[in-house]
Design a protein around this motif. Structure first.
Motif: not given
Lengths: 146, 428
Positions: B103-130
């Motif tokens: 999602s981050m790759i897509y978000g940054l490539h295409s300047q897509n705010t929704d994808a970047n927001t989703l990436a923030m959430l997923l990466l944040g939760v994923g890293f926090s969990m592990i």
């Protein structure tokens, strides 16, 4: 006199050195590796038995834990014995690739095992058997390998 | 004292580390394609979107995946602690991190705010969990050795690197805070490379080098002081960078000095090792040592050339970390396959050397080295970027195959259930 932990940790290092010289001679000629293999195999067997017949028994008697860490360590000794004997067969068959495949596996298994013992079991054994430390080391030193 | 780590039954299931190992080369291949389709002038700026995407495909997708996978495997062995619910957490965190990174790759490539927001959430939760479960395990450690201490310090830097990363991603969503991007990204990258990856590598090296190669042990000074000295340097660098930039060179020099000393020590210890074997993992240790040395010097040198050589610095440090990670994969994956099958009672298992084709792993090494040289040359000859990228892609494809091959053996043996070896009971 060294403590149980120091004594057995030093023996691990000695076995590592013998392992390295066995590999060294096998890398030069697999045929000539028999002598250094025998030294390594008997030294590691002696180490296993010092633990199984002396230290583990003392530890189990003192703590009452017979199914805990010592059982796990015995199980790993069995895995290592199997690899060591297969290495002996590989030397007899003059199969260098198989020998080094087995020795690589043994090396990592042995190091994982040693790490668990040195970090945890020996420390714990030293705490529980502190008063008998000299006696346990003497018994290990004078033990006859079967 | 915690003794659960001594149990084979409670060793982490093979799936916990391996799921990270299996996807890591895939992201490296993807990064290779991004480089191939980019151009040298775009990549010579560290703030171009292409550079950021490529860097994170590698740092999150490859490096952090291998580091996290290895932490789940090594902590129980090194410190005798069980990571709570490691199987479930690593499974969910892995899915979240993979989805977050895409999602981050897509978000940054295409300047897509929704994808970047989703990436923030997923990466944040994923890293926090592990990271939370790893930290929970570390807290319970009673017998801290130098490696576990280094792991803890590295986790500290990891947490801040990730928090800063999330903030930086947010600067692509909310333009108002974009002014902080430069300073935060600077700290994020330096703490990530030296604090998270560097300190973790140093800590693990204390154990791994003497153990697996029967090399001389590290001196007590190294084991007890170096991690703290580097951490001090990283804090000094942080304060000087924020409050008095001209002095940051001193802190840089301090950090580089210890990493260079570490690189030299690794080289010397390898030379003095008692084990004669020289496989591809030894080559990787050597290349890591050389790349880290060059990287440390170029990092300082770069300061006097208004950061013109920052890409070269990244290639060197990236090459150093990738070398260590790849070398480690070659040891750990076949061993895990052997170990788990053996613990299940199977006796007729291929040896570690039979699981990975040695010739292929050597080809993989050379292609990787060629790609590093090509990336540096691209600085002067732009077209060599494409050649280097191709070499990198093929190298990572081979690595992917080399990681999959032992896993296929694992699946096959579990599926076919060969008879237990009864030769020990044979009469002749």
């Amino acid at each position: 006199m060294s403590t149980i932990k120091e004594y057995l940790t030093a023996d691990h290092a000695r076995c590592d050195d013998l392992f390295a010289s066995m590999e060294d001679s096998a890398s030069r000629s697999i045929k000539d590796a028999k002598a250094s293999y025998d030294i390594f195999a008997s030294s590691s067997e002696r180490h296993f038995q010092m633990e199984e017949k002396v230290m583990f028994l003392e530890f189990e008697a003192k703590t009452g834990m017979t199914q805990g860490p010592t059982a796990m360590m015995r199980q790993e000794h069995t895995q290592m014995r199997s690899l060591v004997s297969q290495m002996g067969e590989a030397i007899a068959d003059e199969n260098k690739d198989r020998f080094f495949g087995l020795s690589e596996t043994l090396m990592i298994l042995m190091q994982q095992h040693n790490m668990k013992e040195e970090q945890m079991l020996y420390t714990m054994a030293q705490q529980h058997l502190n008063a008998d430390s000299d006696r346990v080391v003497e018994m290990m030193e004078s033990m006859i390998v079967e | 004292m915690e003794l659960n780590g001594l149990s084979i039954d409670q060793a982490p299931p093979i799936s916990a580390p391996v799921r990270f190992y299996l996807t890591a080369p895939l992201f490296a291949i993807l990064a290779g394609f991004f480089m191939f389709f980019s151009d040298a002038s775009t990549l010579s700026s560290r703030y171009s979107l292409d550079t950021i995407v490529i860097t994170h495909t590698l740092t999150i997708g490859f490096l952090s995946f291998i580091m996290l996978g290895s932490l789940t495997q090594m902590l129980p062995v090194l410190a005798g602690v069980v990571i709570p619910k490691v199987d479930k957490v690593s499974k969910i965190a892995h899915i979240l991190l993979v989805a977050g990174l895409i999602s981050m790759i897509y978000g940054l490539h295409s300047q897509n705010t929704d994808a970047n927001t989703l990436a923030m959430l997923l990466l944040g939760v994923g890293f926090s969990m592990i990271i939370s479960v790893i930290v929970m395990a570390v807290i319970r450690v009673k017998n801290f050795n130098a490696t576990v201490k280094a792991m803890s310090v590295s986790l500290f830097f990891a947490i801040f690197t990730i928090l800063m990363g999330i903030f930086l991603l947010y600067t692509y969503i909310d333009d108002d805070i974009a002014q902080y991007r430069y300073i935060i990204s600077n700290i994020h990258s330096v703490w990530g490379i030296f604090g998270f990856a560097g300190i973790l590598i140093i800590g693990v090296t204390f154990q791994v080098l003497p153990m697996f190669y029967v090399a001389p042990k590290f001196k007590q000074f190294c084991k007890k002081k170096v991690v703290w000295l580097i951490s001090f340097g990283l804090f000094l660098w942080l304060f000087t960078t924020i409050f008095y930039e001209p002095l940051s060179i001193v802190a840089k020099g301090w950090v580089s000095l210890f990493f260079w000393a570490f690189a030299t020590t690794v080289w010397i210890k390898l030379t003095r090792r008692k084990r004669p074997i020289s496989d591809v993992t030894v080559w990787y240790w050597r290349s890591a040592s050389v790349l880290l040395t060059i990287g440390s010097f170029v990092w300082i040198f770069d300061e006097y050339f208004s950061h013109e050589y920052v890409v070269m610095v990244s290639v060197m440090f990236g090459g150093f970390i990738l070398s260590i990670m790849t070398g480690m994969l070659y040891k750990i994956v076949p061993f895990l396959v052997w170990f788990h099958l053996n613990a299940m009672g199977y006796m007729t298992i291929p040896t570690m050397n039979e699981m990975i084709d040695k010739r292929l792993s050597k080809i993989q090494f050379f292609l990787f080295m060629i790609s590093l040289v090509g990336f540096v040359l691209a600085f002067y000859i732009p077209i060599s970027l494409q050649v280097a990228s191709l070499s990198f892609i093929i190298s990572m494809m081979i690595l992917q195959y080399n990681v999959i091959a032992p896993m296929l053996i694992y699946i096959k043996i579990k599926k076919t259930k060969p008879d237990f070896d009864m030769s020990a009971f044979a009469t002749t």
